[in-house]
Write a protein that holds these residues in place. Sequence first.
Motif, short mmCIF file in Angstrom:
data_model
loop_
_atom_site.label_atom_id
_atom_site.label_comp_id
_atom_site.label_asym_id
_atom_site.label_seq_id
_atom_site.Cartn_x
_atom_site.Cartn_y
_atom_site.Cartn_z
N UNK A 15 28.50 37.74 39.08
CA UNK A 15 29.15 37.48 40.37
C UNK A 15 30.28 36.47 40.24
N UNK A 16 30.37 35.83 39.06
CA UNK A 16 31.45 34.88 38.77
C UNK A 16 32.17 35.40 37.53
N UNK A 17 32.88 36.51 37.70
CA UNK A 17 33.45 37.26 36.57
C UNK A 17 34.50 36.45 35.81
N UNK A 18 34.48 36.60 34.49
CA UNK A 18 35.38 35.84 33.62
C UNK A 18 36.34 36.78 32.90
N UNK A 20 41.14 39.30 25.91
CA UNK A 20 40.79 40.59 26.53
C UNK A 20 39.30 40.92 26.44
N UNK A 21 38.65 40.61 25.29
CA UNK A 21 37.21 40.87 25.09
C UNK A 21 36.83 42.33 25.37
N UNK A 22 37.61 43.25 24.81
CA UNK A 22 37.30 44.67 24.90
C UNK A 22 36.81 45.16 23.55
N UNK A 23 36.06 46.27 23.57
CA UNK A 23 35.64 46.92 22.32
C UNK A 23 36.71 47.95 22.00
N UNK A 24 37.55 47.64 21.04
CA UNK A 24 38.77 48.42 20.80
C UNK A 24 38.50 49.87 20.41
N UNK A 25 37.39 50.14 19.74
CA UNK A 25 37.12 51.51 19.30
C UNK A 25 36.57 52.38 20.44
N UNK A 26 36.15 51.75 21.53
CA UNK A 26 35.64 52.50 22.69
C UNK A 26 36.77 52.87 23.62
N UNK A 27 36.56 53.94 24.39
CA UNK A 27 37.57 54.32 25.36
C UNK A 27 37.58 53.33 26.53
N UNK A 28 38.64 53.38 27.29
CA UNK A 28 38.86 52.44 28.39
C UNK A 28 37.74 52.53 29.43
N UNK A 29 37.36 53.75 29.81
CA UNK A 29 36.34 53.94 30.83
C UNK A 29 35.02 53.30 30.43
N UNK A 50 49.17 45.05 25.19
CA UNK A 50 48.46 43.84 25.60
C UNK A 50 48.29 43.74 27.12
N UNK A 51 49.36 44.09 27.83
CA UNK A 51 49.29 44.03 29.29
C UNK A 51 48.30 45.02 29.85
N UNK A 52 48.25 46.23 29.28
CA UNK A 52 47.29 47.24 29.72
C UNK A 52 45.86 46.78 29.41
N UNK A 53 45.66 46.20 28.24
CA UNK A 53 44.32 45.73 27.88
C UNK A 53 43.85 44.63 28.83
N UNK A 54 44.77 43.75 29.23
CA UNK A 54 44.36 42.70 30.15
C UNK A 54 44.01 43.27 31.52
N UNK A 55 44.72 44.32 31.94
CA UNK A 55 44.38 44.96 33.21
C UNK A 55 43.06 45.72 33.12
N UNK A 104 39.88 33.32 35.45
CA UNK A 104 40.79 33.87 34.44
C UNK A 104 41.30 32.72 33.56
N UNK A 105 40.95 32.79 32.29
CA UNK A 105 41.30 31.72 31.35
C UNK A 105 42.52 32.11 30.54
N UNK A 106 43.68 31.60 30.91
CA UNK A 106 44.95 31.89 30.25
C UNK A 106 45.18 33.40 30.12
N UNK A 107 45.10 34.16 31.21
CA UNK A 107 45.18 35.62 31.11
C UNK A 107 46.54 36.17 30.71
#
Length: 273
Positions: free
Chosen positions: A79-82, A87-96, A147-152, A168-171
Amino acid sequence: MLLVEQLSKQFGDMTAVDAVSLVIPKGQMVGVIGRSGAGKSTLLRMINRLTDPSQGAIVYESQNVTALRGRELRLWRASCAMIFQQFNLIERMDVLTNVMVGRIARTGFLRSMTRSFTEEDRVRAIEALDRLDLVPQALQRAGTLSGGQQQRVAIAKALVQNPRIMLADEPIASLDPANATRVMDALREINRADGLTVLVNLHTLDTARAYCDRIIAMRAGQVRFDGAPEALTSEKVREIYGTGELAADFNEAVTSTSISSGSHHQKIKAVGT
């Protein structure tokens, strides 16, 4: 309302955050500024409870956040999303799939890791991507995006958590100006459309003054300024930080009224629509 009461964090002999007290009303967009090492990131991580405070308290709607453990703590973090700079994404996984992983606090770790998502999870993820103009990239690997797409995508991942607060920490620290504008536009529109409280750490004074309702300036772990953007004049900056301490090209003409100038259109709809 979010209350931060005499919050401090020490790492050995170093005090990263020093007795900070804040009252953040619901729906406010707050910019936290200061040089590297000022305590901005540690403050946000303590609010999210990724880092435990050495002393002090965090209270949200009469709930003592600093006392939460187990499932209640996981639900608080949801409920307090960070949103992070990296970006903290799993790069090998699809966006969805990356976005649906944001449902982990409610779906459970095992279901998220085995990708056993429900239809509701998929619908929420698609809606979040639609809000950020990223549906065409839904099945694309996250690592292939700009980079911009990954942040979105990271913002969409935060949105599916159904948060009440967004941190948002230095987004935009690693983004070019055009992508930085799109990300800040998205955060501001989410703040306005959903009434979410947003706290965003920023290095750039002009960005904070253009997008935020309130600015908190930190130095050496302490709050040195807390007020409206228009009150943070170049004279005040020198008074608080010293000449050239933060930004030599500080522009007093930048205010919240300039948000829409040069902005990119965002497909933002209120929660529940």
